[in-house]
Structures are given as structure tokens and as C-alpha cells.
Design a protein around this motif. Structure first.
Motif, PDB file in Angstrom:
ATOM      1  N   ARG A 161       0.838  -1.191   0.000  1.00 28.32           N
ATOM      2  CA  ARG A 161       0.000   0.000   0.000  1.00 28.32           C
ATOM      3  C   ARG A 161       0.870   1.235   0.000  1.00 28.32           C
ATOM      4  O   ARG A 161       2.001   1.226   0.496  1.00 28.32           O
ATOM      5  CB  ARG A 161      -0.943   0.023   1.199  1.00 28.32           C
ATOM      6  N   ALA A 162       0.342   2.291  -0.594  1.00 27.84           N
ATOM      7  CA  ALA A 162       1.026   3.576  -0.584  1.00 27.84           C
ATOM      8  C   ALA A 162       0.631   4.322   0.676  1.00 27.84           C
ATOM      9  O   ALA A 162      -0.527   4.316   1.089  1.00 27.84           O
ATOM     10  CB  ALA A 162       0.645   4.387  -1.824  1.00 27.84           C
ATOM     11  N   VAL A 163       1.605   4.950   1.312  1.00 29.57           N
ATOM     12  CA  VAL A 163       1.371   5.695   2.542  1.00 29.57           C
ATOM     13  C   VAL A 163       1.443   7.167   2.212  1.00 29.57           C
ATOM     14  O   VAL A 163       2.523   7.713   1.963  1.00 29.57           O
ATOM     15  CB  VAL A 163       2.408   5.334   3.623  1.00 29.57           C
ATOM     16  N   VAL A 170     -20.860  -3.733  -4.316  1.00 26.31           N
ATOM     17  CA  VAL A 170     -19.855  -2.682  -4.457  1.00 26.31           C
ATOM     18  C   VAL A 170     -18.920  -2.652  -3.251  1.00 26.31           C
ATOM     19  O   VAL A 170     -17.716  -2.388  -3.381  1.00 26.31           O
ATOM     20  CB  VAL A 170     -20.542  -1.315  -4.638  1.00 26.31           C
ATOM     21  N   LYS A 171     -19.468  -2.930  -2.080  1.00 31.73           N
ATOM     22  CA  LYS A 171     -18.671  -2.886  -0.853  1.00 31.73           C
ATOM     23  C   LYS A 171     -17.481  -3.846  -0.940  1.00 31.73           C
ATOM     24  O   LYS A 171     -16.363  -3.507  -0.534  1.00 31.73           O
ATOM     25  CB  LYS A 171     -19.538  -3.235   0.346  1.00 31.73           C
ATOM     26  N   ALA A 172     -17.710  -5.047  -1.467  1.00 33.01           N
ATOM     27  CA  ALA A 172     -16.635  -6.036  -1.580  1.00 33.01           C
ATOM     28  C   ALA A 172     -15.567  -5.569  -2.573  1.00 33.01           C
ATOM     29  O   ALA A 172     -14.362  -5.755  -2.345  1.00 33.01           O
ATOM     30  CB  ALA A 172     -17.210  -7.375  -2.009  1.00 33.01           C
ATOM     31  N   PHE A 173     -15.986  -4.977  -3.676  1.00 34.82           N
ATOM     32  CA  PHE A 173     -15.062  -4.432  -4.676  1.00 34.82           C
ATOM     33  C   PHE A 173     -14.222  -3.319  -4.068  1.00 34.82           C
ATOM     34  O   PHE A 173     -12.987  -3.294  -4.206  1.00 34.82           O
ATOM     35  CB  PHE A 173     -15.868  -3.938  -5.870  1.00 34.82           C
ATOM     36  N   CYS A 184     -10.099  -3.108  -3.386  1.00 32.80           N
ATOM     37  CA  CYS A 184      -9.307  -2.024  -3.960  1.00 32.80           C
ATOM     38  C   CYS A 184      -8.543  -1.268  -2.866  1.00 32.80           C
ATOM     39  O   CYS A 184      -7.363  -0.940  -3.023  1.00 32.80           O
ATOM     40  CB  CYS A 184     -10.218  -1.069  -4.725  1.00 32.80           C
ATOM     41  N   LYS A 185      -9.189  -1.007  -1.746  1.00 34.69           N
ATOM     42  CA  LYS A 185      -8.529  -0.311  -0.645  1.00 34.69           C
ATOM     43  C   LYS A 185      -7.415  -1.162  -0.053  1.00 34.69           C
ATOM     44  O   LYS A 185      -6.378  -0.652   0.370  1.00 34.69           O
ATOM     45  CB  LYS A 185      -9.551   0.044   0.427  1.00 34.69           C
ATOM     46  N   ARG A 186      -7.622  -2.482  -0.012  1.00 34.25           N
ATOM     47  CA  ARG A 186      -6.610  -3.372   0.541  1.00 34.25           C
ATOM     48  C   ARG A 186      -5.332  -3.340  -0.295  1.00 34.25           C
ATOM     49  O   ARG A 186      -4.220  -3.366   0.243  1.00 34.25           O
ATOM     50  CB  ARG A 186      -7.151  -4.805   0.605  1.00 34.25           C
ATOM     51  N   LEU A 189      -9.272   5.749  -7.779  1.00 33.57           N
ATOM     52  CA  LEU A 189      -8.162   5.167  -8.535  1.00 33.57           C
ATOM     53  C   LEU A 189      -8.348   5.399 -10.028  1.00 33.57           C
ATOM     54  O   LEU A 189      -7.407   5.722 -10.748  1.00 33.57           O
ATOM     55  CB  LEU A 189      -8.054   3.678  -8.237  1.00 33.57           C
ATOM     56  N   LYS A 190      -9.582   5.260 -10.502  1.00 37.09           N
ATOM     57  CA  LYS A 190      -9.869   5.508 -11.917  1.00 37.09           C
ATOM     58  C   LYS A 190      -9.562   6.955 -12.278  1.00 37.09           C
ATOM     59  O   LYS A 190      -8.911   7.231 -13.298  1.00 37.09           O
ATOM     60  CB  LYS A 190     -11.334   5.192 -12.216  1.00 37.09           C
ATOM     61  N   LYS A 191     -10.009   7.894 -11.452  1.00 38.34           N
ATOM     62  CA  LYS A 191      -9.751   9.315 -11.723  1.00 38.34           C
ATOM     63  C   LYS A 191      -8.260   9.607 -11.727  1.00 38.34           C
ATOM     64  O   LYS A 191      -7.768  10.386 -12.555  1.00 38.34           O
ATOM     65  CB  LYS A 191     -10.468  10.178 -10.691  1.00 38.34           C
TER      66      LYS A 191
END
Length: 239
Positions: free
Chosen positions: A32-34, A212-215, A219-221, A230-232
């Protein structure tokens, strides 16, 4: 890293990435990025290489991982710099895509010729052929990830107990079955959002997520942010 600074947490270590730096993340590798107030103005490029494309040319890719070395890093940086130059300075060239793809092909070549390492799977190359069974599951997931798939079903598919299957799967892939499947679905969903311009919900449901919550959680993980952010971010970089 184009400019600025960004810290990454990867395999239990914090890596400081400054301007011109490169970090290589293997498929399924936790990271992950900090971000904080000191690096919010940094710019970086993410090049996501296709597992499916690479597997067409190297069927044994599931037994490999990639590690940067000094010489390879210098050559990869040269290709990435060229890719950035083509993106920023050749907007009027309608065929620049061919040069971009050539750069990416050289990145693949460099990774496979200079950075390839074999996974240490001695414990799983046993007389029961368990390692081959995990590869069978990985191939199955690559074709059926949109479907409702459970660990127990995959264990039964290759004739292993659920517990034994989980142990073998993590040793071969270096991640859990749940995280592997979730990451696989997430990358396909993100790709659909970029290429098809569909909503987060549609991308989630068409790629095997229950909601959507699972997606978003997947993505956050991996990326530390939501699918839409992330798309933006990727669209703003235009790379």
C-alpha cells in the motif's frame, strides 16, 4: 516516481520512493502507498502488466516472481522514461500507440530475462502432485472468476481437503485463496471501468463481486483507495 516522494509498505518493509525511483510489485503481493501532507503533490506512473498476456507466452509464470536488480532497474527506467515522453509529447501523433506498445514489450522482455526468479515450492512438489493441483485451480480461476466460487469447491475440484488446499495455495501463490480471487476480480473490474466507462456497481457485479462494498474493500486493501478515486487518478495521468 515522476516527482515528489511516496512511501510504500511492502512485505513488511517501508520503501521510500523519490523522483526517478521504481518499485516492482508482484501479482498478489500485499502492498500500500502511505500518503500524508508532505507528499500529496507527488506525481507517479503506474504500469499494470497483464497476467493473462504474459501467461500466453510463459505458461509457467505461476511458479515465478520478479525481483529488480541494479542493471535491470536502469534499463527499465529507460523504457519508462520513453513511455512518459511518448505520452506527454506526442499527443498529435495518432499512431504513437505502436511506439508505446514497443516500450511495454521491452519491459516484459527485461522482466523475464533479467528479473525472473523461481518460487521456492520444494515442500509442495510432493508425490501427490499438489503443486500441479494449485496451478490447475489458478487456471480455473482465470477463466471462471466471474462465477460464485468457494474455497471448498476448489479443494474438491483437485481432490484436497479444504485445510490442506488452503495451506498449499498460500505457499504457492504467497497469498490466501480469498485474497487471490478478490484481487483477480478487482483487476478485471478496474480494467472494465477504464476501458468501458461503466459504473463501480456494474464493474463489481460483472466481475464476480457480490456488491460494491466487496469491490471497494479489495481495492482499498491493495491500492489504499476506492475504485472511483483510482480511476480518476489513472485518467488524470493519461498513462
Amino acid at each position: 516516481m515522476l516527482d515528489g516522494y511516496l512511501a510504500f509498505e511492502k512485505t513488511g518493509r517501508t520503501i521510500a520512493l523519490e523522483s526517478g525511483g521504481i518499485i516492482l510489485i508482484n501479482s498478489g503481493e500485499p502492498h500500500r502507498a502511505v500518503c500524508d501532507e508532505n507528499n500529496r503533490f507527488g506525481r507517479f506512473m503506474v504500469l499494470h502488466l497483464s497476467y493473462e498476456y504474459a501467461k500466453k507466452y510463459e505458461p509457467n509464470i505461476d511458479s515465478m516472481f520478479f525481483r529488480l536488480n541494479q542493471n535491470a532497474e536502469a534499463r527499465l527506467k529507460k523504457q519508462l522514461d520513453e513511455l512518459i515522453r511518448l505520452t506527454e509529447n506526442r499527443n498529435g501523433d495518432e499512431y504513437v500507440i505502436f511506439e508505446k506498445k514497443a516500450c511495454i514489450m521491452k519491459v516484459y522482455h527485461e522482466l523475464f530475462t533479467s528479473c525472473r526468479m523461481e518460487k521456492q515450492v520444494r515442500f509442495y512438489r510432493d508425490k501427490n502432485g499438489s503443486y500441479g493441483k494449485i496451478r490447475t485451480v489458478i487456471e480455473y480461476l482465470g477463466e471462471h472468476y466471474r462465477e460464485d466460487i468457494t474455497r471448498d469447491e476448489m479443494a474438491a475440484l483437485v481432490g484436497l481437503s479444504p485445510v490442506y488446499f488452503s495451506q498449499h495455495f498460500k505457499a504457492v501463490t504467497e497469498t490466501t485463496f480469498i485474497h487471490y480471487l478478490s484481487s483477480l476480480r478487482m483487476e478485471h473490474a478496474l480494467s472494465d471501468m477504464m476501458s468501458m466507462d461503466i459504473s463501480v456497481m456494474e464493474a463489481a457485479l460483472r466481475n464476480g463481486f457480490a456488491n460494491v462494498k466487496a469491490f471497494s474493500a479489495a481495492c482499498k486493501r491493495v491500492y489504499g483507495t476506492t475504485p472511483m478515486k483510482l480511476k480518476k487518478s489513472r485518467l488524470s495521468d493519461d498513462i
